[in-house]
Structure formats: structure tokens, C-alpha cells
Design a protein around this motif. Structure first.
Motif, PDB file in Angstrom:
ATOM      1  N   VAL A  70      -0.865   6.877  -4.581  1.00  0.00           N
ATOM      2  CA  VAL A  70      -0.279   8.145  -5.014  1.00  0.00           C
ATOM      3  C   VAL A  70      -0.130   9.026  -3.769  1.00  0.00           C
ATOM      4  CG1 VAL A  70      -0.563  10.161  -6.500  1.00  0.00           C
ATOM      5  CG2 VAL A  70      -1.326   7.902  -7.281  1.00  0.00           C
ATOM      6  N   ALA A  71       1.017   9.683  -3.641  1.00  0.00           N
ATOM      7  CA  ALA A  71       1.364  10.372  -2.399  1.00  0.00           C
ATOM      8  C   ALA A  71       0.304  11.364  -1.937  1.00  0.00           C
ATOM      9  CB  ALA A  71       2.718  11.069  -2.563  1.00  0.00           C
ATOM     10  N   ASP A  72      -0.293  12.102  -2.892  1.00  0.00           N
ATOM     11  CA  ASP A  72      -1.271  13.118  -2.489  1.00  0.00           C
ATOM     12  C   ASP A  72      -2.709  12.600  -2.535  1.00  0.00           C
ATOM     13  OD1 ASP A  72      -1.684  12.984  -5.207  1.00  0.00           O
ATOM     14  OD2 ASP A  72      -1.378  15.116  -5.600  1.00  0.00           O
ATOM     15  N   PHE A  73      -2.856  11.296  -2.686  1.00  0.00           N
ATOM     16  CA  PHE A  73      -4.182  10.678  -2.656  1.00  0.00           C
ATOM     17  C   PHE A  73      -4.042   9.291  -2.013  1.00  0.00           C
ATOM     18  CE2 PHE A  73      -8.028   8.614  -4.293  1.00  0.00           C
ATOM     19  CZ  PHE A  73      -8.970   9.617  -4.108  1.00  0.00           C
ATOM     20  N   PRO A  74      -3.848   9.253  -0.690  1.00  0.00           N
ATOM     21  CA  PRO A  74      -3.579   7.980  -0.016  1.00  0.00           C
ATOM     22  C   PRO A  74      -4.774   7.042  -0.042  1.00  0.00           C
ATOM     23  CG  PRO A  74      -3.889   9.735   1.586  1.00  0.00           C
ATOM     24  CD  PRO A  74      -3.831  10.399   0.240  1.00  0.00           C
ATOM     25  N   MET A  75      -4.480   5.762   0.040  1.00  0.00           N
ATOM     26  CA  MET A  75      -5.528   4.768   0.178  1.00  0.00           C
ATOM     27  C   MET A  75      -6.194   4.916   1.543  1.00  0.00           C
ATOM     28  SD  MET A  75      -3.886   1.314  -1.489  1.00  0.00           S
ATOM     29  CE  MET A  75      -3.609   1.188  -3.261  1.00  0.00           C
ATOM     30  N   PRO A  76      -7.420   4.424   1.686  1.00  0.00           N
ATOM     31  CA  PRO A  76      -8.096   4.499   2.990  1.00  0.00           C
ATOM     32  C   PRO A  76      -7.265   3.867   4.098  1.00  0.00           C
ATOM     33  CG  PRO A  76      -9.646   3.858   1.281  1.00  0.00           C
ATOM     34  CD  PRO A  76      -8.289   3.851   0.637  1.00  0.00           C
ATOM     35  N   GLU A  77      -7.361   4.423   5.285  1.00  0.00           N
ATOM     36  CA  GLU A  77      -6.570   3.937   6.411  1.00  0.00           C
ATOM     37  C   GLU A  77      -6.886   2.493   6.756  1.00  0.00           C
ATOM     38  OE1 GLU A  77      -6.661   6.413   9.835  1.00  0.00           O
ATOM     39  OE2 GLU A  77      -5.972   8.210   8.780  1.00  0.00           O
ATOM     40  N   GLY A  80       6.009   0.243  -6.567  1.00  0.00           N
ATOM     41  CA  GLY A  80       4.564   0.327  -6.664  1.00  0.00           C
ATOM     42  C   GLY A  80       4.119   1.366  -7.667  1.00  0.00           C
ATOM     43  N   LEU A  81       2.838   1.364  -7.939  1.00  0.00           N
ATOM     44  CA  LEU A  81       2.247   2.288  -8.911  1.00  0.00           C
ATOM     45  C   LEU A  81       2.525   3.742  -8.572  1.00  0.00           C
ATOM     46  CD1 LEU A  81       0.204   2.597 -11.325  1.00  0.00           C
ATOM     47  CD2 LEU A  81      -1.574   2.783  -9.577  1.00  0.00           C
ATOM     48  N   LYS A 116       0.818  -1.213   0.000  1.00  0.00           N
ATOM     49  CA  LYS A 116       0.000   0.000   0.000  1.00  0.00           C
ATOM     50  C   LYS A 116       0.850   1.262   0.000  1.00  0.00           C
ATOM     51  CE  LYS A 116      -3.125   2.277   3.353  1.00  0.00           C
ATOM     52  NZ  LYS A 116      -3.924   2.025   4.570  1.00  0.00           N
ATOM     53  N   PHE A 117       1.935   1.290   0.773  1.00  0.00           N
ATOM     54  CA  PHE A 117       2.670   2.543   0.979  1.00  0.00           C
ATOM     55  C   PHE A 117       3.254   3.104  -0.307  1.00  0.00           C
ATOM     56  CE2 PHE A 117       6.557   0.070   0.903  1.00  0.00           C
ATOM     57  CZ  PHE A 117       7.556   0.967   0.560  1.00  0.00           C
ATOM     58  N   LYS A 144       2.714   9.731 -10.996  1.00  0.00           N
ATOM     59  CA  LYS A 144       2.786  11.194 -11.039  1.00  0.00           C
ATOM     60  C   LYS A 144       3.853  11.652 -12.025  1.00  0.00           C
ATOM     61  CE  LYS A 144       1.311  14.986  -8.660  1.00  0.00           C
ATOM     62  NZ  LYS A 144      -0.135  15.241  -8.594  1.00  0.00           N
ATOM     63  N   THR A 145       5.015  11.023 -11.974  1.00  0.00           N
ATOM     64  CA  THR A 145       6.113  11.412 -12.864  1.00  0.00           C
ATOM     65  C   THR A 145       5.724  11.235 -14.321  1.00  0.00           C
ATOM     66  OG1 THR A 145       7.790  10.866 -11.207  1.00  0.00           O
ATOM     67  CG2 THR A 145       8.513  10.956 -13.489  1.00  0.00           C
ATOM     68  N   GLN A 146       5.085  10.107 -14.645  1.00  0.00           N
ATOM     69  CA  GLN A 146       4.658   9.889 -16.027  1.00  0.00           C
ATOM     70  C   GLN A 146       3.623  10.920 -16.458  1.00  0.00           C
ATOM     71  OE1 GLN A 146       4.272   5.606 -17.446  1.00  0.00           O
ATOM     72  NE2 GLN A 146       4.094   5.307 -15.230  1.00  0.00           N
ATOM     73  N   GLY A 147       2.678  11.217 -15.578  1.00  0.00           N
ATOM     74  CA  GLY A 147       1.648  12.188 -15.922  1.00  0.00           C
ATOM     75  C   GLY A 147       2.205  13.567 -16.175  1.00  0.00           C
ATOM     76  N   LEU A 148       3.153  13.991 -15.340  1.00  0.00           N
ATOM     77  CA  LEU A 148       3.741  15.323 -15.515  1.00  0.00           C
ATOM     78  C   LEU A 148       4.643  15.378 -16.751  1.00  0.00           C
ATOM     79  CD1 LEU A 148       4.533  16.235 -11.804  1.00  0.00           C
ATOM     80  CD2 LEU A 148       2.672  17.082 -13.239  1.00  0.00           C
ATOM     81  N   TYR A 149       5.260  14.255 -17.094  1.00  0.00           N
ATOM     82  CA  TYR A 149       6.034  14.174 -18.335  1.00  0.00           C
ATOM     83  C   TYR A 149       5.114  14.433 -19.532  1.00  0.00           C
ATOM     84  CZ  TYR A 149       8.739  11.844 -22.080  1.00  0.00           C
ATOM     85  OH  TYR A 149       9.389  11.535 -23.255  1.00  0.00           O
ATOM     86  N   VAL A 150       3.945  13.784 -19.528  1.00  0.00           N
ATOM     87  CA  VAL A 150       2.997  13.977 -20.625  1.00  0.00           C
ATOM     88  C   VAL A 150       2.482  15.411 -20.645  1.00  0.00           C
ATOM     89  CG1 VAL A 150       0.777  13.271 -21.594  1.00  0.00           C
ATOM     90  CG2 VAL A 150       2.318  11.551 -20.634  1.00  0.00           C
TER      91      VAL A 150
END
Length: 444
Positions: A68-75, A360-361, A63-64, A366-372
Motif C-alpha cells: 500500500v502506497a502509504d505503508f511500504p514494505m520493509p526495504e 498487485g494488492l 513488491k512495488f 485503498k480504493t476499495q476501502g474508501l468506496y466502503v
């Protein structure tokens, strides 16, 4: 650009397509996302033909570093979520960032053809539009692969691929041979013992088997927290191997062949149960297959077994049925792409998510998205950064660590995650040169 609107088409609504769409939307770029199924999810969409899940499936990345860092999975998600939780997370991500509003569902892309300065995209739902930039995110796990060589003889039993496996119920009372030493093969072999009469597992080489937990932590987290505890990489790997052996995860202790590569020289096999069940006689390890004689499977070591069902967990081939293959440059049977994403012979199409790495994903989305995003801005603005990048992609051959990995089909697109992300950020920054929007950055 020849009068075309500054709009991006994304093909595929799996995690990568959603992640790319999020960054483009937040960056002010107009997006159309085309998904063949009725909802998002890609391989995690269990109800769709593209789904690659089965009843008991859990993530092999924790999970960790999957979130995505700014959209964490539910606790309340466990350290290794199941596939239903992963699907819910993906869809909640898409909903939170407005991707649903830009999506066309039940709209499989039927053709993608060059037209002027763009690509005409046509779908089974009747869409037909020309886009100045297309991002292909239709995934790695498309067409099942079977052993390449034609093995002698004929097998009279049932033949399945991992993509056909949905639960152990289908294997009830059968003598099953699982072929393939990757994560899917190992996981399915363990799952099959619940119902099968007997389970055999055929692999070609020795592997390192990594437990999912060490010292009460997900193993990748424990590895990362080692940091610079040791002076060299070799000392670090030796320590990790020693810990794995003490924990009972050395395959040679169970009669399996020793790996012929370093610990980090292949995509990690994360499985806490395979060796346990080999040790209890629930799974019988076998070597490579030599041939068939009806229901008898013969192995290279001279042994043979009566088998009812062979399940091939032998990977997938990429598939772009909407695109003429002659439009791409190829390296063997995979496209030859700069940074595994960017054709050198086209400036208006990208292929994202076509890489394997030990992480992990969340580490790469994020890096791929900002590259695009930076690519789209540079292309639409015809910036100095774009011109520099287009020259660089033809001349540069950045080290992604690929030659370090074992020689196998799937490792053609394996990369050192940190090298890959570092280079993507460097070229992303190059693309931003001369852009009014500046460099897109994020806490990655």
C-alpha cells in the motif's frame, strides 16, 4: 436506521478485510471484524485451514505494487517477497492501523440473516448482533474446484488439490500429474521436480508465460514504464511479445500450443522457470485428460502415462456458508454484483475483494476501502448521494473490460484494473454527494 447503531461488521481478516477496516476506522466508523482463525492473514495464514501457501511460495505480483502506497514494505524485502514476509506485512498493517483492537478471532460466522433494516450476525463464539451494514470479505479461494465434467474411467492413485499442497516432500519419488495452467499449477509443477520421480503438466490451451524480470526489473514495472512509447496498444503488445520471445518465453518454441487470445486477454501467468524445466525435460507438458484406467491417465492426443498422484490446480468456488444463497441474485454460479461488490437487490451488504485483475494488492486496496467508507457514510446519513447511487446501481452497467478476457470460470470476475478503479472512484464520489464529510480521497 430503525434504532441500529452506525456500526459495520466485516467478515474475514484477510488483506481485503483488513484494508476495509483501516479506512472505516480512520473515517470514524465503528467496526467489528470477525475472523474464523486465531490471527489475520487469510490465504497467507499458512498455519490455518484457510491458508493457501506452500513452503517455497513467493508472490507473483512484485513488491512495488503489492504494498500500500502509504505503508511500504520493509526495504530489505526482495522484489518478490515470500509468503512468510507477506503474512508479516499484512499483520503489521493491521497492527499499525488499529484493526487488531476491533477484531474477534476464532469467531467463524455461522449465520447472517435479514432482520429489520439490518443483518443479524451470529458466530460460533456466541456473538449475536444486528448490524445496519455488513461487508463480506471471506475471499475467493474457498472451496476447491475439480474438473466439471465427469471423465470416463477410474483413477486408482492419490488425488490432491492445490489447497492440499504444502511442500514437495509429499510428492517424493512419485510420478505426478499437475492439472491446470494458471499460476498455481505452473508454480507447483516447477516445485514438484525437486522430489518427484517425474512431473507431467496438463493444460487445455496455449498460454503466454511472462518472466518475473525484464531488464533487471519486475516485469509489471517494466511494462508500466513503457508508458506511451508506442502509438497504439497493439504496437505495445507486439513489442512486449517480441521481448518475451527473445528472452526465451514463447511457449511455442518448446512445442506448446500457441495462445488463442491476446497477450492481455487472460490473467497473466508469471513464471520464469516452467519453460526452462520443460526445455530440460524436468516437466513434460501434456494436453487435456481424456479418461482414466486405474493408474493410467489417457490424454486427448492418444498418449498415456502411469501416474501415482494427480494434483488439481483448477481453482476455487466462492462460498458463503453463513448466507442463504436465495438472498442473492446469481449469474451462473457467482453472485451478480454491481462493480463485483454491490448487490442490486440489497442496500446494506457489500462483497469486497471478489475480483481478479492484473495488478498487485496495493493498486486496489485503498480504493476499495474508501468506496466502503463513503458507502457507509451515505447509508448512515441517508444522503442524496446514496439515493443517486441506489438508482445508478440498478440502471448502470459500467464497462469493466470483462468481455475482453477469455471465456473461462475464473475470468467471470476478471476485470481491467484501471477501468474498475476508475469506476469505483466515480461511484465513490457519487456516494459522497450531500455528505457532511465530503469526498474521501487518497493518493492511489
Amino acid at each position: 436506521m430503525n434504532g441500529l447503531p452506525n456500526k459495520v461488521a466485516i467478515i474475514g481478516g484477510g488483506p481485503t478485510g483488513i484494508g476495509v477496516a483501516r479506512e472505516l476506522i480512520e473515517g470514524g466508523i465503528e467496526v467489528d471484524l470477525y475472523e474464523a482463525e486465531a490471527d489475520f492473514g487469510g490465504v497467507w495464514n499458512a498455519e490455518a485451514p484457510c491458508g493457501r501457501t506452500y513452503e517455497s511460495l513467493h508472490l507473483i505480483s512484485p513488491k512495488f505494487n503489492t504494498q500500500v502506497a502509504d505503508f511500504p514494505m520493509p526495504e530489505d524485502y526482495p522484489p518478490y517477497p515470500n509468503h512468510r514476509q507477506m503474512l508479516a506485512y499484512i499483520r503489521s498493517y493491521a497492527k499499525a492501523f488499529g484493526v487488531y483492537e476491533r477484531a474477534h478471532f476464532n469467531a467463524a460466522v455461522e449465520s447472517l440473516t435479514p432482520e429489520g433494516d439490518g443483518w443479524r450476525l451470529e458466530t460460533c463464539a456466541g456473538h449475536s448482533e444486528v448490524y445496519p451494514l455488513v461487508v463480506v470479505c471471506n475471499g475467493l479461494q474457498r472451496v476447491p474446484r475439480y474438473p466439471a465434467e465427469a471423465l470416463p474411467g477410474w483413477f486408482s492413485g492419490e488425488i490432491m488439490h492445490a489447497c492440499d499442497y504444502k511442500s514437495a516432500d509429499r510428492l517424493k519419488g512419485k510420478r505426478v500429474l499437475v492439472v491446470g495452467g494458471g499460476n498455481s499449477g505452473c508454480d507447483i509443477a516447477v516445485d514438484a521436480i525437486r522430489t518427484a520421480e517425474a512431473v507431467f503438466h496438463s493444460t487445455r490451451r496455449g498460454y503466454y508465460y511472462q518472466p518475473k524480470f525484464i531488464y533487471g526489473k519486475p516485469t509489471p514495472q517494466w511494462m508500466m514504464e513503457l508508458g506511451n512509447k508506442f502509438a497504439t496498444k497493439e504496437e505495445t503488445l507486439a513489442y512486449i511479445e517480441e521481448v518475451f520471445k527473445l528472452a526465451g518465453y514463447d511457449g511455442t518454441d518448446y512445442g506448446l500450443p500457441a495462445p488463442d487470445y491476446p497477450l492481455d486477454g487472460a490473467h497473466p501467468v508469471m513464471n520464469s522457470l516452467l519453460l526452462y524445466h520443460i526445455g530440460h525435460g524436468d516437466v513434460t507438458p501434456k494436453g487435456d485428460i481424456e479418461g482414466f484406467d486405474g493408474s493410467t491417465v489417457c490424454f486427448v492426443d492418444g498418449s498415456s502415462e502411469e501416474i501415482d498422484t494427480i494434483l488439481y490446480a483448477t481453482g476455487y468456488s466462492r462460498d458463503f456458508p453463513f448466507l442463504d444463497s436465495s438472498l442473492l441474485e446469481w449469474k451462473g454460479d457467482i453472485p451478480d454484483l454491481f462493480l463485483h461488490s454491490t448487490p442490486r437487490n440489497h442496500d446494506n451488504i457489500l462483497f469486497m475483494g471478489f475480483i481478479n485483475a492484473a495488478g498487485g494488492l496495493g493498486d486496489g486496496l485503498k480504493t476499495q476501502g474508501l468506496y466502503v467508507l463513503n458507502y457507509a457514510r451515505a447509508l448512515f446519513g441517508n444522503t442524496a448521494g446514496l439515493r443517486n447511487f441506489l438508482a445508478a446501481k440498478k440502471a448502470d452497467h459500467p464497462d469493466l473490460g470483462e468481455t475482453y478476457f477469455i471465456d473461462s470460470y475464473r475470468h467471470q470476475w476478471e476485470a481491467d484494473l484501471w477501468k474498475l478503479l476508475g469506476h469505483m472512484r466515480r461511484y465513490r464520489d457519487m456516494l459522497a454527494e450531500g455528505s457532511e464529510s465530503g469526498v474521501e480521497e487518497a493518493a492511489e
